[in-house]
Design a protein around this motif. Structure first.
Motif, PDB file in Angstrom:
ATOM      1  N   PRO A 170       0.639   9.807  -2.076  1.00 49.40           N
ATOM      2  CA  PRO A 170      -0.685   9.651  -1.460  1.00 49.40           C
ATOM      3  C   PRO A 170      -1.399   8.373  -1.924  1.00 49.40           C
ATOM      4  O   PRO A 170      -1.179   7.891  -3.038  1.00 49.40           O
ATOM      5  CB  PRO A 170      -1.440  10.895  -1.924  1.00 49.40           C
ATOM      6  CG  PRO A 170      -0.373  11.902  -2.186  1.00 49.40           C
ATOM      7  CD  PRO A 170       0.816  11.129  -2.692  1.00 49.40           C
ATOM      8  N   ALA A 171      -2.252   7.862  -1.021  1.00 46.58           N
ATOM      9  CA  ALA A 171      -2.975   6.616  -1.293  1.00 46.58           C
ATOM     10  C   ALA A 171      -3.829   6.753  -2.549  1.00 46.58           C
ATOM     11  O   ALA A 171      -4.416   7.810  -2.806  1.00 46.58           O
ATOM     12  CB  ALA A 171      -3.863   6.289  -0.095  1.00 46.58           C
TER      13      ALA A 171
ATOM     14  N   SER B  51       0.808  -1.228   0.000  1.00 42.59           N
ATOM     15  CA  SER B  51       0.000   0.000   0.000  1.00 42.59           C
ATOM     16  C   SER B  51       0.839   1.274   0.000  1.00 42.59           C
ATOM     17  O   SER B  51       0.289   2.377  -0.074  1.00 42.59           O
ATOM     18  CB  SER B  51      -0.888   0.041   1.246  1.00 42.59           C
ATOM     19  OG  SER B  51      -1.870  -0.945   1.198  1.00 42.59           O
TER      20      SER B  51
ATOM     21  N   HIS C 105      -2.608   3.715   5.071  1.00 44.57           N
ATOM     22  CA  HIS C 105      -1.904   4.973   5.343  1.00 44.57           C
ATOM     23  C   HIS C 105      -2.368   5.567   6.679  1.00 44.57           C
ATOM     24  O   HIS C 105      -1.570   6.145   7.417  1.00 44.57           O
ATOM     25  CB  HIS C 105      -2.123   5.973   4.203  1.00 44.57           C
ATOM     26  CG  HIS C 105      -1.304   5.664   2.979  1.00 44.57           C
ATOM     27  ND1 HIS C 105      -0.693   6.642   2.217  1.00 44.57           N
ATOM     28  CD2 HIS C 105      -0.988   4.481   2.404  1.00 44.57           C
ATOM     29  CE1 HIS C 105      -0.040   6.071   1.204  1.00 44.57           C
ATOM     30  NE2 HIS C 105      -0.211   4.763   1.301  1.00 44.57           N
ATOM     31  N   LEU C 106      -3.655   5.399   6.960  1.00 50.52           N
ATOM     32  CA  LEU C 106      -4.181   5.898   8.249  1.00 50.52           C
ATOM     33  C   LEU C 106      -3.520   5.174   9.435  1.00 50.52           C
ATOM     34  O   LEU C 106      -3.212   5.786  10.460  1.00 50.52           O
ATOM     35  CB  LEU C 106      -5.682   5.650   8.327  1.00 50.52           C
ATOM     36  CG  LEU C 106      -6.622   6.800   8.058  1.00 50.52           C
ATOM     37  CD1 LEU C 106      -8.068   6.341   8.311  1.00 50.52           C
ATOM     38  CD2 LEU C 106      -6.293   8.000   8.959  1.00 50.52           C
TER      39      LEU C 106
ATOM     40  N   ASN D  93      -6.290   4.342  -3.459  1.00 49.39           N
ATOM     41  CA  ASN D  93      -7.613   3.718  -3.340  1.00 49.39           C
ATOM     42  C   ASN D  93      -7.959   3.545  -1.860  1.00 49.39           C
ATOM     43  O   ASN D  93      -7.148   3.889  -0.990  1.00 49.39           O
ATOM     44  CB  ASN D  93      -7.651   2.369  -4.076  1.00 49.39           C
ATOM     45  CG  ASN D  93      -6.580   1.428  -3.555  1.00 49.39           C
ATOM     46  OD1 ASN D  93      -6.425   1.257  -2.342  1.00 49.39           O
ATOM     47  ND2 ASN D  93      -5.819   0.841  -4.469  1.00 49.39           N
ATOM     48  N   MET D  94      -9.128   2.961  -1.594  1.00 47.89           N
ATOM     49  CA  MET D  94      -9.586   2.927  -0.197  1.00 47.89           C
ATOM     50  C   MET D  94      -8.763   1.994   0.685  1.00 47.89           C
ATOM     51  O   MET D  94      -8.534   2.280   1.856  1.00 47.89           O
ATOM     52  CB  MET D  94     -11.066   2.572  -0.136  1.00 47.89           C
ATOM     53  CG  MET D  94     -11.894   3.821  -0.387  1.00 47.89           C
ATOM     54  SD  MET D  94     -13.648   3.538  -0.465  1.00 47.89           S
ATOM     55  CE  MET D  94     -14.007   2.799   1.089  1.00 47.89           C
TER      56      MET D  94
ATOM     57  N   GLU E 208      -5.566   1.324   0.327  1.00 50.31           N
ATOM     58  CA  GLU E 208      -4.322   2.039   0.621  1.00 50.31           C
ATOM     59  C   GLU E 208      -4.569   3.149   1.649  1.00 50.31           C
ATOM     60  O   GLU E 208      -3.763   3.361   2.544  1.00 50.31           O
ATOM     61  CB  GLU E 208      -3.730   2.644  -0.664  1.00 50.31           C
ATOM     62  CG  GLU E 208      -3.122   1.592  -1.579  1.00 50.31           C
ATOM     63  CD  GLU E 208      -2.349   2.181  -2.764  1.00 50.31           C
ATOM     64  OE1 GLU E 208      -1.964   1.406  -3.634  1.00 50.31           O
ATOM     65  OE2 GLU E 208      -2.132   3.419  -2.814  1.00 50.31           O
ATOM     66  N   GLN E 209      -5.696   3.810   1.498  1.00 50.95           N
ATOM     67  CA  GLN E 209      -6.021   4.904   2.419  1.00 50.95           C
ATOM     68  C   GLN E 209      -6.071   4.418   3.865  1.00 50.95           C
ATOM     69  O   GLN E 209      -5.554   5.056   4.776  1.00 50.95           O
ATOM     70  CB  GLN E 209      -7.396   5.452   2.067  1.00 50.95           C
ATOM     71  CG  GLN E 209      -7.399   6.909   1.695  1.00 50.95           C
ATOM     72  CD  GLN E 209      -8.679   7.248   0.959  1.00 50.95           C
ATOM     73  OE1 GLN E 209      -9.766   6.786   1.347  1.00 50.95           O
ATOM     74  NE2 GLN E 209      -8.558   8.047  -0.078  1.00 50.95           N
ATOM     75  N   ARG E 210      -6.695   3.257   4.038  1.00 59.08           N
ATOM     76  CA  ARG E 210      -6.840   2.693   5.374  1.00 59.08           C
ATOM     77  C   ARG E 210      -5.450   2.347   5.944  1.00 59.08           C
ATOM     78  O   ARG E 210      -5.144   2.614   7.096  1.00 59.08           O
ATOM     79  CB  ARG E 210      -7.724   1.453   5.279  1.00 59.08           C
ATOM     80  CG  ARG E 210      -8.044   0.811   6.584  1.00 59.08           C
ATOM     81  CD  ARG E 210      -7.558  -0.631   6.546  1.00 59.08           C
ATOM     82  NE  ARG E 210      -7.543  -1.188   7.888  1.00 59.08           N
ATOM     83  CZ  ARG E 210      -6.464  -1.713   8.426  1.00 59.08           C
ATOM     84  NH1 ARG E 210      -5.326  -1.745   7.776  1.00 59.08           N
ATOM     85  NH2 ARG E 210      -6.523  -2.206   9.632  1.00 59.08           N
TER      86      ARG E 210
END
Ligand code: TXA
Ligand code: MG
Length: 421
Positions: free
Chosen positions: A46-47, A35, A56-57, A49-50, A52-54
């Motif tokens: 930056p992420a 990710s 990254h969080l 997709n979702m 990857e976003q999670r």
């Protein structure tokens, strides 16, 4: 997939009234290393997709815990899991020592995500020129360099030494956490002091449950053996701890052709070709699982042809030595007695038919290359200690070439006994 708490929520849930970590912690957040992507300057992209976003969080939470509090976080690197704190925050670094039960005179490695951050740790805000070619080739990666220390690094990190040990890890999760925290991260291996280093998140949980708030699980560490510690400030340069970047690789780099390896114990350092630099960690008991380990090493003069049968015979004799007495085992009537064997160079299982009818011999190959042996070693030692009734683990040695040098360095320290065959 577990949800990701906010920093405030993690602190509120994870700490008791006196500020201690509660039982039931750490929160374990599983992320995929895939990710995290970086541009050529090492910036986290930056992420996309979702999923990857999670992830990254989760890395952001780890980074915030490190940058904004004094609670350490466990995270994966390409060698072993680390337990990290802001290297400029003495209180946070003390908590790393406390969580591990580590002696305060054994200094920590500081992890960075770019050269500017690395330079900020050094006395002249610059990295000595000798290191340029080796940094070009092996950073990010499992190579730790000794640098003249900046006065702003607390003595807790370096245990009073004038040099600071720094490495730039290549694991995407480690890189992301350092990048997002914007802090150099002091991180020893995330095991309890004296235990085998953790190569999976579950090993960290075994050792540090109830002692840390957050564990980022990025899957198994590929390297399995800690980084090479290299002192290029002395002449000739010296490897203080063999590791993922082999001595052969180091000597292939401009300026490092004459690198020596310090491989003796502090008390037998009268080897004339070694100037006996000391890495403080070397004097402590290390890497030992709860079950005694016996190492079977080929002695330099012995012949290769009957080696496997000599090993087998020596193992049989050691089974006798370590076999718990029948009175001791009488209290545990139901548990089978198990000998573990970790093979490296012998292709097939050692034969022990019918010598000890009640005994179970569990054999496992650590892999077909020294890199694989290194990758699997610590994890296999922990697996055997979890087998009920296992009273001894035999490890077959390897040649001290390539990754074999680091493997033998670790196994010798883990071993209660070394048998030369
Ligand atoms: O791969 C690794 O190096 C892992 C991951 C987490 O990065 N870290 C690791 O850290 O193995 P630790 O603390 O378990 O081992 C650090 C080693 C010790 O042998 C220590 O004595 C040596 O590095 N060291 C640290 N600072 C030093 C210094 N200033 N001078 C000499 N040796 C130093
Ligand atoms: Mg360690």
């Amino acid at each position: 997939m577990s949800t990701i708490p906010s920093l405030a929520q993690l602190l509120a849930d994870g700490l008791d009234d006196s500020g201690k970590v509660r039982h039931g912690f750490p929160v374990v957040l599983t992320v995929s290393p895939a990710s995290f992507h970086f541009d050529r300057d090492g910036n986290l992209i930056p992420a996309a997709n979702m999923d990857e976003q999670r992830d990254h969080l989760a890395a952001r939470l780890a980074a915030d815990l490190i940058a904004q509090t004094h609670f350490p976080v466990a995270f994966p690197t390409e060698t072993v899991y680390g337990l990290g704190a802001n290297a400029f925050h003495s209180e946070a670094v003390k908590n790393v020592f406390a969580a591990k039960g580590r002696p305060s005179d054994n200094p920590l490695i500081v992890h960075t995500s770019d050269i500017a951050m690395t330079a900020s740790l050094t006395a002249n805000s610059s990295v000595p020129a000798i290191y340029n070619p080796i940094i070009d080739q092996h950073w990010p990666g499992p190579l730790t360099l000794l640098l003249p220390k900046s006065a702003s690094i607390p003595h807790t990190v370096t245990a009073g030494h004038e040099s600071v040990a720094v490495r730039m890890p290549s694991h995407p999760v480690a890189r992301a956490i350092i990048f997002l925290s914007k802090k150099p991260i002091a991180a020893p291996s995330a095991n309890t002091s004296t235990r085998p280093s953790p190569t999976r998140a579950e090993h960290v949980a075994q050792d540090l449950a109830g002692r840390i708030l957050l564990l980022i699980d990025g899957g198994p560490c590929e390297g399995g053996i800690e980084s090479t510690v290299l002192d290029g400030l002395r002449i000739p340069p010296a490897i203080l701890r063999p590791g993922g970047v082999t001595v052969e690789m180091v000597r292939a780099v401009d300026g490092f052709q004459n690198t020596v390896v310090w491989k003796k114990n502090a008390d037998d350092s009268n080897d004339p070709d070694v100037s006996a630099p000391v890495t403080p960690g070397m004097k402590y008991k290390h890497y030992a699982p709860k079950v005694p380990v016996v190492l079977f090493e080929k002695s330099s003069s012995s012949s290769q042809s009957t080696l496997a049968s000599r090993k087998r015979d020596a193992m049989e004799a050691r089974i006798q030595t370590y076999l718990p007495s029948s009175s001791a085992s009488a209290s545990l009537p139901s548990s089978p007695r198990v000998v573990g064997i970790l093979r490296t160079e012998t292709q097939s299982d050692f034969e022990f038919a019918s010598i000890f009818p009640s005994l179970k011999v569990v054999q496992q190959s650590l892999g077909s290359s020294y890199a694989q042996v290194g990758s699997n070693l610590f994890s296999a030692l922990r697996d055997f200690e979890a087998i009920e009734g296992c009273f001894v683990v035999f490890v077959e040695g390897v040649e001290e070439v390539d990754e074999g040098l680091a493997v033998m360095n670790r196994v010798r320290k883990a071993a209660a006994d070394i048998v030369y065959v």
